[in-house]
Design an enzyme around this catalytic site. Sequence first.
Site, PDB file in Angstrom:
ATOM      1  N   ASP A  57      -0.926  39.717   5.618  1.00  0.00           N
ATOM      2  CA  ASP A  57      -0.485  41.050   6.019  1.00  0.00           C
ATOM      3  C   ASP A  57       0.305  40.996   7.315  1.00  0.00           C
ATOM      4  O   ASP A  57       1.247  41.768   7.529  1.00  0.00           O
ATOM      5  CB  ASP A  57      -1.703  41.963   6.165  1.00  0.00           C
ATOM      6  CG  ASP A  57      -1.371  43.424   5.878  1.00  0.00           C
ATOM      7  OD1 ASP A  57      -0.199  43.731   5.622  1.00  0.00           O
ATOM      8  OD2 ASP A  57      -2.290  44.254   5.910  1.00  0.00           O
ATOM      9  N   SER A  80       1.089  44.568   1.365  1.00  0.00           N
ATOM     10  CA  SER A  80       1.396  45.431   0.216  1.00  0.00           C
ATOM     11  C   SER A  80       2.221  46.637   0.630  1.00  0.00           C
ATOM     12  O   SER A  80       1.680  47.731   0.770  1.00  0.00           O
ATOM     13  CB  SER A  80       0.094  45.893  -0.435  1.00  0.00           C
ATOM     14  OG  SER A  80      -0.797  46.403   0.557  1.00  0.00           O
ATOM     15  N   ARG A 120      -0.014  69.623   0.648  1.00  0.00           N
ATOM     16  CA  ARG A 120       1.061  70.615   0.598  1.00  0.00           C
ATOM     17  C   ARG A 120       1.365  71.041  -0.842  1.00  0.00           C
ATOM     18  O   ARG A 120       1.640  70.198  -1.692  1.00  0.00           O
ATOM     19  CB  ARG A 120       2.315  70.061   1.263  1.00  0.00           C
ATOM     20  CG  ARG A 120       2.145  69.787   2.755  1.00  0.00           C
ATOM     21  CD  ARG A 120       3.433  69.319   3.408  1.00  0.00           C
ATOM     22  NE  ARG A 120       3.821  67.975   2.973  1.00  0.00           N
ATOM     23  CZ  ARG A 120       4.838  67.717   2.192  1.00  0.00           C
ATOM     24  NH1 ARG A 120       5.589  68.704   1.706  1.00  0.00           N
ATOM     25  NH2 ARG A 120       5.138  66.477   1.863  1.00  0.00           N
ATOM     26  N   LYS A 148      -3.152  43.774  12.832  1.00  0.00           N
ATOM     27  CA  LYS A 148      -1.824  43.188  12.620  1.00  0.00           C
ATOM     28  C   LYS A 148      -0.720  44.189  12.929  1.00  0.00           C
ATOM     29  O   LYS A 148       0.408  43.795  13.259  1.00  0.00           O
ATOM     30  CB  LYS A 148      -1.706  42.620  11.210  1.00  0.00           C
ATOM     31  CG  LYS A 148      -2.027  43.595  10.081  1.00  0.00           C
ATOM     32  CD  LYS A 148      -0.864  44.465   9.672  1.00  0.00           C
ATOM     33  CE  LYS A 148      -1.299  45.488   8.636  1.00  0.00           C
ATOM     34  NZ  LYS A 148      -0.221  46.416   8.251  1.00  0.00           N
ATOM     35  N   SER A 173       8.486  47.871   7.198  1.00  0.00           N
ATOM     36  CA  SER A 173       7.406  47.996   8.167  1.00  0.00           C
ATOM     37  C   SER A 173       7.719  49.053   9.224  1.00  0.00           C
ATOM     38  O   SER A 173       8.632  48.903  10.032  1.00  0.00           O
ATOM     39  CB  SER A 173       7.156  46.651   8.853  1.00  0.00           C
ATOM     40  OG  SER A 173       6.252  46.801   9.927  1.00  0.00           O
TER      41      SER A 173
END
Length: 345
Positions: free
Chosen positions: A243, A137, A32, A190, A253
């Site tokens: 993770d 991360s 964009r 995960k 999350s």
Amino acid sequence: MNITVLGAGSWGTALASVLCHNGHRTTLWVRRPEQCREINERHTNVKYLPDARLPEALVASTDLHEAVRDAQIVIFSVPSQAMPEVVRDASPLVQSCDVVAHAVKGFDVTTGQRMSQLILSTKQVGKAQLAVITGPSHAEEVVAGLPTTVVVAAYERATAELLQDALMNPYFRVYTNPDVVGAELAGSLKNIIALGVGMADGLGFGDNAKAALMTRGLAEMARLGMKMGASPLTFAGLSGVGDLIVTCTSQHSRNFRAGRLIGSGFSLEEALGAVGMVVEGVRTVRAAVALAERFHIEMPIANALYDVLFTGKKPSVAVEELMGRERGHEVEEVARELLAPKWDT
């Protein structure tokens, strides 16, 4: 080095920020024009990282050819659903790069391919160039300079170490791993379990239930991984259990937040709208169920989540069915090989 990151979502922006802080000439490809101007002029990316101040040396570009030109390392960091198009367009431009990496945790739902398989299928990139960045991360913490540890998986040690050297700094520690298959599967699967843990939280269940889902979910992840040629040790490392923990417990999350909303009574569409960004675990549920059928293995948590997300089953009913499954060993494969002969005697 000249390094290009393709994709200016939260994770792509955070990786570009790390590379720029490390002194590399870093280009961030964005779709964009207004986002491009924001990054170049205001040094922010408010939609994805509202509290972050980006390095002034970071350059954004909407021109894919310009962004990739002269790059020694190119890192794909777009949602999995966008990867086929971006790989198709970028692959002819990156074949001369030293390293072509991806930091995408998901599958191509149409083909069931892992992201590295998708990149290699273009025939423009070879295994010797390919690397995967994964591990616990969250971008919000990385861009703030908080201590983070990730994994770079590659088929060639030199490739892994080149990317390791490019990324590593006092707050961003990087390990290497030769298990590309395991690293990709762990990082993708995960997200499914985080959806389930979020649903359990939304249903009002306690820590016992969430711990059980994480532990049994890890068993499902490793079971599929080993069947597909991955090392079980990878699932015990940063890209697996590391993770899994952060994605199932963190306020950052998206998968956990979406699951919690669904467990609280929201529809899938309402939950995704409330999160406002891509929730990779939803698409990954479809891919995982298809892979489980293909490789003839049991993934009861993935199957239960599929029923909740796509067939209208109530989360509470899915939990009841999981709890009512036939009794079994905790570590099925080990039990068959080791415990059964001992118990039989």
